[in-house]
Write an enzyme that holds these catalytic residues in place. Structure first.
Site, mmCIF file in Angstrom:
data_model
loop_
_atom_site.group_PDB
_atom_site.id
_atom_site.type_symbol
_atom_site.label_atom_id
_atom_site.label_comp_id
_atom_site.label_asym_id
_atom_site.label_seq_id
_atom_site.Cartn_x
_atom_site.Cartn_y
_atom_site.Cartn_z
ATOM 1 N N THR A 1 -8.700 3.082 6.344
ATOM 2 C CA THR A 1 -8.543 3.880 4.889
ATOM 3 C C THR A 1 -9.734 3.615 3.931
ATOM 4 O OG1 THR A 1 -6.185 4.290 5.168
ATOM 5 C CG2 THR A 1 -6.982 4.556 3.100
ATOM 6 N N LYS B 1 -9.442 8.846 1.202
ATOM 7 C CA LYS B 1 -8.428 9.353 0.086
ATOM 8 C C LYS B 1 -9.277 9.934 -0.962
ATOM 9 C CE LYS B 1 -4.402 7.594 1.606
ATOM 10 N NZ LYS B 1 -3.120 8.316 1.879
ATOM 11 N N ASP C 1 2.133 16.152 6.051
ATOM 12 C CA ASP C 1 2.587 14.639 5.751
ATOM 13 C C ASP C 1 4.125 14.859 5.100
ATOM 14 O OD1 ASP C 1 3.222 12.176 5.617
ATOM 15 O OD2 ASP C 1 1.420 11.548 4.491
ATOM 16 N N LYS D 1 5.886 9.759 10.499
ATOM 17 C CA LYS D 1 6.307 8.476 9.906
ATOM 18 C C LYS D 1 7.682 7.996 9.959
ATOM 19 C CE LYS D 1 2.507 8.891 6.264
ATOM 20 N NZ LYS D 1 2.242 8.788 4.907
ATOM 21 N N CYS E 1 1.574 5.463 8.703
ATOM 22 C CA CYS E 1 2.424 4.386 7.899
ATOM 23 C C CYS E 1 2.265 4.376 6.496
ATOM 24 C CB CYS E 1 2.075 3.042 8.603
ATOM 25 S SG CYS E 1 0.356 2.691 8.215
ATOM 26 N N ASP F 1 -3.127 6.666 12.497
ATOM 27 C CA ASP F 1 -3.273 5.871 11.065
ATOM 28 C C ASP F 1 -2.223 5.041 10.800
ATOM 29 O OD1 ASP F 1 -3.913 5.481 8.401
ATOM 30 O OD2 ASP F 1 -3.205 7.102 7.509
#
Length: 327
Positions: free
Chosen positions: A125, A150, A224, A246, A274, A296
């Site tokens: 990330t 992000k 997500d 997740k 996660c 990820d």
């Protein structure tokens, strides 16, 4: 044989701040669970998430509320009946998987009938920052296979461009964390396509998902915050190309495996993600990763100190934990 359950708040300090569109953190607040039965101990971890109205105190209270059932021998199937999806159930479910493996000598991946765990490529990330600072981070990661960038709604194209120029080769996932409108998505997607973005994760707030039906997306979209359990998938398949599974959302590995199978039946591509967490959260998620196109799971790479013998990451390749660590 009697069981004993323990659950505590276990914070992990981060090497550097982790910033997304909805906030910034310097500590990963996890819940650490142990279920002891005789000489065997099963361990699990979860991360309460304020986006889903979870708190450390609330998750610990949820776990405490079913102490009697767990210590009386509740299994994973019964856990699904008495607890809702979320962080509390995740920690308990994963601890029960680990306990079963310790008691039987049969690993979790053997129990579900899959091949042995292999190292996988995980996204690394690039946290939200100024384009200049994001470029500095990306330059150090230019040889990893996959980056996750992000962004928010403040000139995301400039942010992604800075990363792409600093790291020309990796595949890229862009994650606005629900911060865009449908108009902004339409405006920015051609720019993202030019920057060779492979996946756009949850651009709109989950409550605005209906706006994606009939939308002409130029880049594959992943759900997500919109996708939690298998019942969500039929609707998601009309709006998204992938779903990010997740364990903290599904409420454990048991339901995550069911969601994975259901997503494949619905024709959705698979991603596993996660929270910022330790290797104890990542170990069960690595099982799902064996079947996912996008992975990820870099949460532990943000920690100043992780559990001993946990997962290892080197240049975007994640190696499973040492035998006996979990499952």
């Amino acid at each position: 044989m009697l069981r004993h359950l323990s659950a505590i708040h276990a914070p992990f300090h981060l090497k550097r701040p982790f910033r997304i569109s909805r906030g910034i953190k310097s500590v990963a607040d996890t819940i650490f669970v142990e279920i002891r039965e005789g000489k065997n101990i099963g361990r699990g971890e979860s991360v309460p998430y304020s986006r889903y109205n979870e708190t450390i105190e609330g998750v610990l209270a949820q776990i405490e509320s079913i102490r009697g059932e767990i210590e009386a021998g509740a299994d994973r199937a019964y856990l699904m009946e008495i607890m809702p999806p979320g962080a509390a159930r995740n920690a308990l479910d994963c601890a029960l998987w680990d306990l079963e493996a310790k008691q039987t000598g049969v690993s979790v991946i053997e129990r579900i009938g899959w091949d042995s765990l292999k190292p996988i490529s995980t996204a690394i990330t690039v946290s939200l920052d100024t384009p200049e600072n994001m470029a500095k981070v990306a330059r150090q990661l230019s040889d990893v296979p996959l980056l996750k960038v992000k962004v928010d709604a403040c000139d995301p194209i400039a942010a992604v461009r800075s990363v792409r120029e600093a790291a020309p080769n990796p595949r890229i996932i862009v994650d606005p964390n629900e911060s865009w409108s449908i108009e902004q998505l339409a405006l920015w997607q051609s720019g993202l396509l030019e920057l060779r973005v492979d996946l756009l994760e949850q651009p709109l707030p989950a409550e605005n998902d209906a706006q994606l039906e009939g939308f002409d997306a130029l880049i594959p979209l992943a759900a997500d915050e919109s996708g939690h359990v298998a019942d969500d998938l039929a609707q998601l398949a009309r709006r998204y190309d992938y779903v990010n599974i997740k364990l903290d959302k599904t409420g454990g590995l048991t339901t995550a495996l069911a969601m994975l199978e259901a997503a494949e039946r619905e024709g959705l591509g698979l991603m596993v993600g996660c929270m910022v967490s330790s290797s104890l959260s990542i170990a069960p998620a690595l099982i799902l990763a064996q079947r996912c196109a996008f992975v990820d799971l870099d949460g532990p790479t943000w920690l100043m100190e992780d559990f001993k013998n946990g997962v290892k990451e080197s240049r975007g390749i994640m190696t499973p934990p040492e035998p006996g660590f979990w499952g």
